[in-house]
Scaffold this motif. Structure first.
Motif, PDB file in Angstrom:
ATOM      1  N   PRO A  82       0.813  -1.230   0.000  1.00 38.89           N
ATOM      2  CA  PRO A  82       0.000   0.000   0.000  1.00 38.89           C
ATOM      3  C   PRO A  82       0.842   1.274   0.000  1.00 38.89           C
ATOM      4  O   PRO A  82       0.500   2.249  -0.658  1.00 38.89           O
ATOM      5  N   THR A  83       1.964   1.259   0.695  1.00 36.82           N
ATOM      6  CA  THR A  83       2.836   2.429   0.716  1.00 36.82           C
ATOM      7  C   THR A  83       3.468   2.659  -0.656  1.00 36.82           C
ATOM      8  O   THR A  83       3.552   3.797  -1.126  1.00 36.82           O
ATOM      9  N   VAL A  84       3.896   1.579  -1.311  1.00 38.57           N
ATOM     10  CA  VAL A  84       4.493   1.692  -2.644  1.00 38.57           C
ATOM     11  C   VAL A  84       3.462   2.234  -3.635  1.00 38.57           C
ATOM     12  O   VAL A  84       3.747   3.152  -4.405  1.00 38.57           O
ATOM     13  N   LEU A  85       2.261   1.667  -3.618  1.00 43.20           N
ATOM     14  CA  LEU A  85       1.210   2.121  -4.527  1.00 43.20           C
ATOM     15  C   LEU A  85       0.859   3.579  -4.282  1.00 43.20           C
ATOM     16  O   LEU A  85       0.728   4.368  -5.228  1.00 43.20           O
ATOM     17  N   ASP A  86       0.727   3.940  -3.015  1.00 47.12           N
ATOM     18  CA  ASP A  86       0.370   5.320  -2.676  1.00 47.12           C
ATOM     19  C   ASP A  86       1.482   6.287  -3.076  1.00 47.12           C
ATOM     20  O   ASP A  86       1.212   7.371  -3.608  1.00 47.12           O
ATOM     21  N   SER A  87       2.730   5.898  -2.854  1.00 52.03           N
ATOM     22  CA  SER A  87       3.858   6.763  -3.225  1.00 52.03           C
ATOM     23  C   SER A  87       3.936   6.964  -4.736  1.00 52.03           C
ATOM     24  O   SER A  87       4.150   8.084  -5.210  1.00 52.03           O
ATOM     25  N   LEU A  88       3.771   5.882  -5.489  1.00 56.20           N
ATOM     26  CA  LEU A  88       3.801   6.003  -6.951  1.00 56.20           C
ATOM     27  C   LEU A  88       2.638   6.847  -7.460  1.00 56.20           C
ATOM     28  O   LEU A  88       2.804   7.671  -8.368  1.00 56.20           O
ATOM     29  N   ALA A  89       1.452   6.650  -6.882  1.00 62.73           N
ATOM     30  CA  ALA A  89       0.288   7.435  -7.304  1.00 62.73           C
ATOM     31  C   ALA A  89       0.492   8.916  -6.990  1.00 62.73           C
ATOM     32  O   ALA A  89       0.191   9.786  -7.819  1.00 62.73           O
TER      33      ALA A  89
END
Length: 170
Positions: free
Chosen positions: A43-50
């Motif tokens: 979730p952190t990776v997805l949120d950071s990329l978004a």
């Protein structure tokens, strides 16, 4: 040769990005069993990329707005009548290409952010491997969009610098 390859790329950058992404996804799919999966806080990776995609889309939109504003404030002159590199650039066929490239980058980044947020929302139902693939796909799109826009901006700066040096020498 490099310029010719970039010209071909800039004709349809989103298509070339999609082909590159498709190739990488295909390679990752067939070699996935050989690649170690590390445990990440997805979730952190997805949120950071978004968040990165949205921020870059805003940056590119700002750049596009500046370019359009400069163009609106320049009077139209023929290419031979242009006094500076910026006038030459914005009164030539290249202006439409620049706007098209920036618009394509904004669309690609917004779609990437949307895909990443959807993956984040549905992360409980999507496999770990698919979330990683989505992250890789969106990372490539973010990188390629940033590359395209920075390349164009640096070319614009180079044209203006060469024009101002030429004016100082004259």
């Amino acid at each position: 040769m490099k310029t010719k390859a970039l010209n071909v790329y800039f004709i349809a950058p989103l298509l070339w990005d999609a082909l590159l992404i498709g190739l990488i996804v295909l390679i990752l799919h067939f070699f996935a069993k050989y690649l170690p999966l590390i445990t990440l806080d997805l979730p952190t990776v997805l949120d950071s990329l978004a968040s990165t995609a949205i921020s870059l889309a805003g940056f590119i939109l700002t750049g596009l707005t500046i370019i359009v504003s400069i163009r609106a404030n320049l009077s139209y002159k023929g290419i031979n009548e242009s006094n500076s590199g910026i006038e030459l650039l914005f009164n030539s066929w290249a202006y439409g290409s620049i706007v098209k490239i920036f618009k394509g980058a904004i669309i690609g980044l917004i779609l990437s952010a949307l895909l990443l947020y959807l993956a984040l929302i549905f992360s409980g139902t999507i496999t770990y491997r698919h979330i990683i693939l989505i992250s890789i796909i969106c990372f490539i799109e973010i990188f390629m969009s940033m590359f395209r826009c920075l390349y164009i901006l640096f070319k614009i700066i180079t044209i203006e610098i060469k024009s101002s040096v030429k004016d100082q020498v004259s």
